[in-house]
Design an enzyme around this catalytic site. Structure first.
Site, PDB file in Angstrom:
ATOM      1  N   ASN A   9       0.871  -1.176   0.000  1.00  0.00           N
ATOM      2  CA  ASN A   9       0.000   0.000   0.000  1.00  0.00           C
ATOM      3  C   ASN A   9       0.909   1.227   0.000  1.00  0.00           C
ATOM      4  O   ASN A   9       1.493   1.560   1.025  1.00  0.00           O
ATOM      5  CB  ASN A   9      -0.898  -0.036   1.246  1.00  0.00           C
ATOM      6  N   TRP A  10       1.015   1.849  -1.151  1.00  0.00           N
ATOM      7  CA  TRP A  10       1.927   3.004  -1.259  1.00  0.00           C
ATOM      8  C   TRP A  10       1.382   4.241  -0.559  1.00  0.00           C
ATOM      9  O   TRP A  10       2.084   5.220  -0.394  1.00  0.00           O
ATOM     10  CB  TRP A  10       2.185   3.331  -2.739  1.00  0.00           C
ATOM     11  N   LYS A  11       0.098   4.214  -0.211  1.00  0.00           N
ATOM     12  CA  LYS A  11      -0.557   5.386   0.384  1.00  0.00           C
ATOM     13  C   LYS A  11      -0.363   6.601  -0.540  1.00  0.00           C
ATOM     14  O   LYS A  11      -0.285   6.418  -1.758  1.00  0.00           O
ATOM     15  CB  LYS A  11      -0.057   5.613   1.816  1.00  0.00           C
ATOM     16  N   HIS A  95      -9.544   0.974   5.525  1.00  0.00           N
ATOM     17  CA  HIS A  95      -8.235   1.256   6.118  1.00  0.00           C
ATOM     18  C   HIS A  95      -8.407   2.248   7.270  1.00  0.00           C
ATOM     19  O   HIS A  95      -9.212   3.172   7.184  1.00  0.00           O
ATOM     20  CB  HIS A  95      -7.275   1.824   5.059  1.00  0.00           C
ATOM     21  N   GLU A  97      -6.709   4.695   8.235  1.00  0.00           N
ATOM     22  CA  GLU A  97      -6.492   6.112   7.902  1.00  0.00           C
ATOM     23  C   GLU A  97      -7.757   6.703   7.307  1.00  0.00           C
ATOM     24  O   GLU A  97      -8.076   7.874   7.519  1.00  0.00           O
ATOM     25  CB  GLU A  97      -5.288   6.237   6.947  1.00  0.00           C
ATOM     26  N   GLU A 167      -5.052  -4.873  10.832  1.00  0.00           N
ATOM     27  CA  GLU A 167      -4.061  -3.808  10.981  1.00  0.00           C
ATOM     28  C   GLU A 167      -4.312  -3.049  12.284  1.00  0.00           C
ATOM     29  O   GLU A 167      -5.121  -2.112  12.311  1.00  0.00           O
ATOM     30  CB  GLU A 167      -4.153  -2.822   9.805  1.00  0.00           C
ATOM     31  N   GLY A 173       2.827   2.423  10.771  1.00  0.00           N
ATOM     32  CA  GLY A 173       3.744   3.538  10.582  1.00  0.00           C
ATOM     33  C   GLY A 173       4.489   3.947  11.844  1.00  0.00           C
ATOM     34  O   GLY A 173       5.091   5.013  11.908  1.00  0.00           O
ATOM     35  N   SER A 212       3.819  -1.999  10.275  1.00  0.00           N
ATOM     36  CA  SER A 212       5.278  -2.024  10.422  1.00  0.00           C
ATOM     37  C   SER A 212       5.898  -3.378  10.050  1.00  0.00           C
ATOM     38  O   SER A 212       6.847  -3.842  10.703  1.00  0.00           O
ATOM     39  CB  SER A 212       5.697  -1.612  11.843  1.00  0.00           C
ATOM     40  N   GLY A 233       2.996  -1.131   4.247  1.00  0.00           N
ATOM     41  CA  GLY A 233       3.009   0.290   3.924  1.00  0.00           C
ATOM     42  C   GLY A 233       4.416   0.744   3.572  1.00  0.00           C
ATOM     43  O   GLY A 233       4.917   0.506   2.463  1.00  0.00           O
TER      44      GLY A 233
HETATM   45  P1  13P Z   1       3.240   0.461   7.611  1.00  0.00           P
HETATM   46  O1  13P Z   1       3.750  -0.823   7.027  1.00  0.00           O
HETATM   47  O2  13P Z   1       3.927   1.670   7.081  1.00  0.00           O
HETATM   48  O3  13P Z   1       3.155   0.403   9.105  1.00  0.00           O
HETATM   49  O4  13P Z   1       1.706   0.615   7.086  1.00  0.00           O
HETATM   50  C1  13P Z   1       0.829  -0.441   7.227  1.00  0.00           C
HETATM   51  C2  13P Z   1      -0.421  -0.121   6.499  1.00  0.00           C
HETATM   52  O5  13P Z   1      -1.189   0.731   6.888  1.00  0.00           O
HETATM   53  C3  13P Z   1      -0.696  -0.858   5.248  1.00  0.00           C
HETATM   54  O6  13P Z   1      -1.990  -0.622   4.786  1.00  0.00           O
END
Ligand code: 13P
Length: 253
Positions: A9-11, A95, A97, A167, A173, A212, A233
């Site tokens: 997931n590149w966000k 998600h 976020e 998650e 993150g 993470s 992520g």
């Molecule tokens: P990180 O791997 O940066 O913690 O993010 C996880 C995430 O939200 C994947 O959707």
């Protein structure tokens, strides 16, 4: 036997040149993740670019979000049909976020899940508790409620063509990964809940962990019986790290 799935997931990160270099770096090491499903979710703007970059590879494309509505007067939105037309196979829904910052509550998530499936996309349904919820002992209640919303709206059979992703919000993150035992415990609870309704769907359901994930912790996670892959992520933006995670999934087969 559930096939392992490693999804990036590149966000909201990427640029044309960097995207090309990253995908080339991943493709160059394709032999290392044979037998593992590898999906990438770039920002929607770059889906078309990636569709060109992955031609001839085993990499599949995923979107990060989808509209609640079908095509029409919805300024700024992107429909499930458009994502399918742009060669996506899957889309992330729920998600944390989006739940915490963009108003995607359980009802919205259920609608997006349905839109995705109606268009032929695989919804990747994210569930997960906050730190306060974990400390209050509510982890299982929270993730089961988030799962139940999709089951209530679409039936347990809908999970036969969906993916679940656990998650924990406090691990996203932050560099703070849940231990593989903590993750296994939650995945077991999720699978058992589905099993109560349909044993076949439960046995085939892929449950990913996200939060993470790095090459250094992927092996321990993938060794657990109910962890079928990862939603990655930050580490998905580094070709070496992302491929190393996928390689760990291959070894765990
Ligand atoms: P990180 O791997 O940066 O913690 O993010 C996880 C995430 O939200 C994947 O959707």
């Amino acid at each position: 036997m559930r096939r392992k799935l490693v999804a990036g997931n590149w966000k909201m990160q990427g640029r044309h040149a960097a995207n090309a270099a990253l995908v080339q770096g991943i493709r160059a090491r394709e032999a290392e993740y044979l037998g593992v499903d590898l999906w990438i979710a770039p920002p929607a703007l770059y889906i078309d670019q990636l569709a060109g970059l992955v031609v001839g590879s085993s990499i599949c494309l995923m979107a990060q979000n989808v509209a609640r509505e079908d095509d029409g007067a919805c300024t700024g939105e992107i429909s499930a049909g458009m994502l399918r037309d742009a060669a996506c196979v899957a889309v992330i829904v729920g998600h944390s976020e989006r739940r915490s910052r963009y108003g995607d509550d359980d009802a919205v998530v259920a609608e997006k899940f349905g839109r995705a499936q109606a268009a032929g996309l695989i919804p990747v349904l994210c569930v997960g508790e906050t730190l306060a919820e974990r400390e209050a002992g509510q982890t299982e209640a929270v993730v089961l409620r988030q799962l139940q919303v999709a089951i209530d709206a679409h039936g347990v059979s809908a999970l036969a063509s969906a993916v679940l992703a656990y998650e924990p919000v406090w691990a996203i993150g932050t560099g703070r990964t849940a231990t593989s035992e903590q993750v296994q415990q939650v995945h077991r609870v999720l699978r058992a809940e589905v099993e109560k309704n349909d044993a076949d769907v439960s046995a085939g359901l892929r449950i990913l962990y996200g939060g993470s994930v790095r090459a250094a912790n992927a092996g321990a996670l993938f060794a657990m019986p109910d962890i079928d892959g990862a939603l990655v992520g930050g580490a998905s933006l580094d070709a070496d790290e992302f491929v190393a995670i996928a390689r760990a999934a291959r070894v765990a087969h």
